[in-house]
Scaffold this motif. Structure first.
Motif, short mmCIF file in Angstrom:
data_model
loop_
_atom_site.label_atom_id
_atom_site.label_comp_id
_atom_site.label_asym_id
_atom_site.label_seq_id
_atom_site.Cartn_x
_atom_site.Cartn_y
_atom_site.Cartn_z
N GLY A 234 11.63 24.29 10.99
CA GLY A 234 11.12 25.58 10.54
C GLY A 234 9.70 25.78 11.01
O GLY A 234 9.11 24.92 11.67
N VAL A 235 9.14 26.95 10.70
CA VAL A 235 7.74 27.25 10.97
C VAL A 235 7.09 27.61 9.65
O VAL A 235 7.57 28.49 8.93
N ASN A 236 5.98 26.94 9.31
CA ASN A 236 5.22 27.21 8.10
C ASN A 236 3.89 27.83 8.48
O ASN A 236 3.17 27.29 9.33
N THR A 237 3.57 28.95 7.87
CA THR A 237 2.32 29.64 8.18
C THR A 237 1.51 29.85 6.91
O THR A 237 2.06 29.94 5.81
N ARG A 238 0.18 29.93 7.09
CA ARG A 238 -0.72 30.18 5.97
C ARG A 238 -1.54 31.44 6.25
O ARG A 238 -2.00 31.65 7.38
N TRP A 239 -1.72 32.23 5.20
CA TRP A 239 -2.33 33.55 5.32
C TRP A 239 -3.41 33.74 4.25
O TRP A 239 -3.46 33.01 3.26
N VAL A 240 -4.23 34.77 4.45
CA VAL A 240 -5.23 35.14 3.45
C VAL A 240 -5.33 36.66 3.43
O VAL A 240 -5.22 37.31 4.48
N ASN A 241 -5.50 37.25 2.23
CA ASN A 241 -5.68 38.69 2.16
C ASN A 241 -7.17 39.04 2.17
O ASN A 241 -8.03 38.14 2.23
N GLU A 242 -7.48 40.31 2.12
CA GLU A 242 -8.87 40.74 2.24
C GLU A 242 -9.73 40.27 1.08
O GLU A 242 -10.95 40.16 1.21
N GLU A 243 -9.12 39.99 -0.05
CA GLU A 243 -9.86 39.51 -1.23
C GLU A 243 -10.01 38.00 -1.25
O GLU A 243 -10.61 37.45 -2.17
N GLY A 244 -9.44 37.32 -0.26
CA GLY A 244 -9.60 35.88 -0.17
C GLY A 244 -8.48 35.07 -0.79
O GLY A 244 -8.58 33.83 -0.88
N GLN A 245 -7.38 35.71 -1.23
CA GLN A 245 -6.26 34.98 -1.82
C GLN A 245 -5.37 34.40 -0.72
O GLN A 245 -4.87 35.12 0.14
N HIS A 246 -5.17 33.08 -0.74
CA HIS A 246 -4.34 32.41 0.24
C HIS A 246 -2.88 32.42 -0.21
O HIS A 246 -2.58 32.41 -1.40
N PHE A 247 -1.97 32.40 0.77
CA PHE A 247 -0.55 32.27 0.46
C PHE A 247 0.16 31.72 1.69
O PHE A 247 -0.40 31.67 2.79
N GLU A 248 1.40 31.28 1.49
CA GLU A 248 2.18 30.65 2.56
C GLU A 248 3.42 31.47 2.85
O GLU A 248 4.04 32.04 1.94
N VAL A 249 3.80 31.53 4.13
CA VAL A 249 5.04 32.17 4.55
C VAL A 249 5.79 31.20 5.45
O VAL A 249 5.25 30.72 6.45
N GLN A 250 7.02 30.88 5.08
CA GLN A 250 7.86 30.00 5.88
C GLN A 250 8.93 30.82 6.59
O GLN A 250 9.39 31.84 6.07
N PHE A 251 9.33 30.35 7.77
CA PHE A 251 10.34 31.03 8.58
C PHE A 251 11.48 30.05 8.86
O PHE A 251 11.28 28.99 9.47
N HIS A 252 12.68 30.43 8.40
CA HIS A 252 13.86 29.57 8.53
C HIS A 252 15.04 30.35 9.09
O HIS A 252 15.00 31.59 9.20
N ILE A 253 16.08 29.62 9.44
CA ILE A 253 17.40 30.17 9.66
C ILE A 253 18.27 29.67 8.51
O ILE A 253 17.85 28.79 7.75
N PRO A 254 19.48 30.21 8.31
CA PRO A 254 20.28 29.78 7.15
C PRO A 254 20.47 28.27 7.06
O PRO A 254 20.39 27.69 5.97
N GLU A 255 20.71 27.61 8.21
CA GLU A 255 20.94 26.16 8.17
C GLU A 255 19.70 25.40 7.73
O GLU A 255 19.78 24.48 6.90
N SER A 256 18.54 25.74 8.29
CA SER A 256 17.34 24.98 7.95
C SER A 256 16.91 25.25 6.52
O SER A 256 16.39 24.36 5.83
N PHE A 257 17.13 26.48 6.04
CA PHE A 257 16.80 26.79 4.64
C PHE A 257 17.70 25.99 3.70
O PHE A 257 17.24 25.39 2.72
#
Length: 312
Positions: A234-257
């Motif tokens: 999979g691919v794991n990504t990390r993000w931040v919004n304009e207020e500084g709150q961090h969060f994670e977004v993962q990208f999968h296909i049905p099998e890897s999920f």
């Protein structure tokens, strides 16, 4: 294995429910299964993949057959490992000498009444930030043309006790003058989302979702591509919004999920435990590798670059 944090297991039933998010008409995401419900998710996830796609040879395909053909056996073996090596149960913490309003977790993390009150307020602000981020995530889900679906959406927030532990850890690491709000803002997976994409359009879907999130004002500061890894795909990504709150977004296909959520998660938790023996760890690592070897790597997925912005 060097990678972004893998998902923690679904949090306790203390999670806040969010019923007023944008896109309320969207069918409720499936609950992630307990062991008695894993067969139902297996069938649901398998339904995402057409017979033609499953039987087609493709990049990263190590052998004939498909992941879905092997999944029932993998699930049985995972259950067997849980039976052989059940998770240790931590005794309830002794709170008899703790002052009213304080917090002490099963892991021994402690917050004074004053710090506990600050942590509760900070958690409330994280949940406020999550509401707006989640509304955008659902918009991205509805707009994307590559079959991207939010899976495990109801488990996007860590539970209150785990977030309080994060505050206690931060105070011990950074120093007693650290602010709980700042600590929780920077926990990369306090808020986590998972997009499950069609195998044949995975790479296009990744870039489309990335670009759409950026157009909404979010900044990706880290990306880890694990499609070439032996134990996790999979691919794991990390993000931040304009207020500084961090969060994670993962990208999968049905099998890897399915593999990481239903088959190998318990093994992953056992491997990380300091109480796990070397023999058990080797066997569980080999199991993770075998499961992952059956997951077809989507075309172009291995070309998605790793990235980390300086300063994060």
């Amino acid at each position: 294995m060097e990678a972004l944090d893998l998902p923690s297991k679904p949090e306790e039933p203390g999670r806040a429910e969010h019923t007023g998010d944008r896109g309320a008409a969207r069918p409720k995401a499936r609950d992630l299964p307990d062991p008695d419900e894993r067969g139902r998710l297996y069938e649901a996830m398998r339904a995402h993949v057409s017979a033609e796609t499953r039987d087609e040879a493709g990049p990263g395909r190590p052998r004939d057959g498909s992941y879905w053909d092997e999944a029932p056996g993998f699930l049985d073996r995972a259950e067997g490992y849980r039976t052989r090596w059940p998770a240790e149960r931590q005794p309830a913490p002794d709170r008899s000498a703790d002052p009213p309003g304080s917090f002490r977790s099963h892991g021994g993390f402690y917050l004074s009444p004053e710090r506990h009150a600050e942590a509760v307020a900070a958690i409330g602000r994280v949940r406020e930030a999550e509401s707006a981020i989640s509304a955008d995530m659902r918009t991205v889900e509805q707009e994307n043309r590559h079959g991207g679906r939010l899976e495990g959406f109801e488990h996007r927030l860590k539970g209150n006790d785990r977030l309080k532990e994060k505050v206690a850890e931060g105070l011990a690491t950074i120093g007693p003058d650290a602010r709980p709000e700042e600590i929780l803002q920077q926990v990369p997976d306090a808020i986590r989302y998972t997009f499950c994409l069609r195998t044949e359009t995975y790479s296009k879907g990744y870039y489309a979702i990335k670009e759409r999130l950026e157009s909404l004002g979010y900044e990706m500061y880290q990306s880890k591509n694990s499609w070439g890894a032996a134990e996790y795909k999979g691919v794991n990504t990390r993000w931040v919004n304009e207020e500084g709150q961090h969060f994670e977004v993962q990208f999968h296909i049905p099998e890897s999920f399915h593999a990481k959520q239903c088959v190998t998660h318990s093994a992953y938790e056992r491997i990380r435990s300091p109480l796990t023996s070397d023999e058990e760890r080797r066997e569980l690592e080999a199991f993770q590798c075998e499961v992952s070897s059956w997951i077809r790597v989507p075309e172009g997925a291995d070309g998605i670059p790793d990235f980390k912005k300086e300063g994060f």
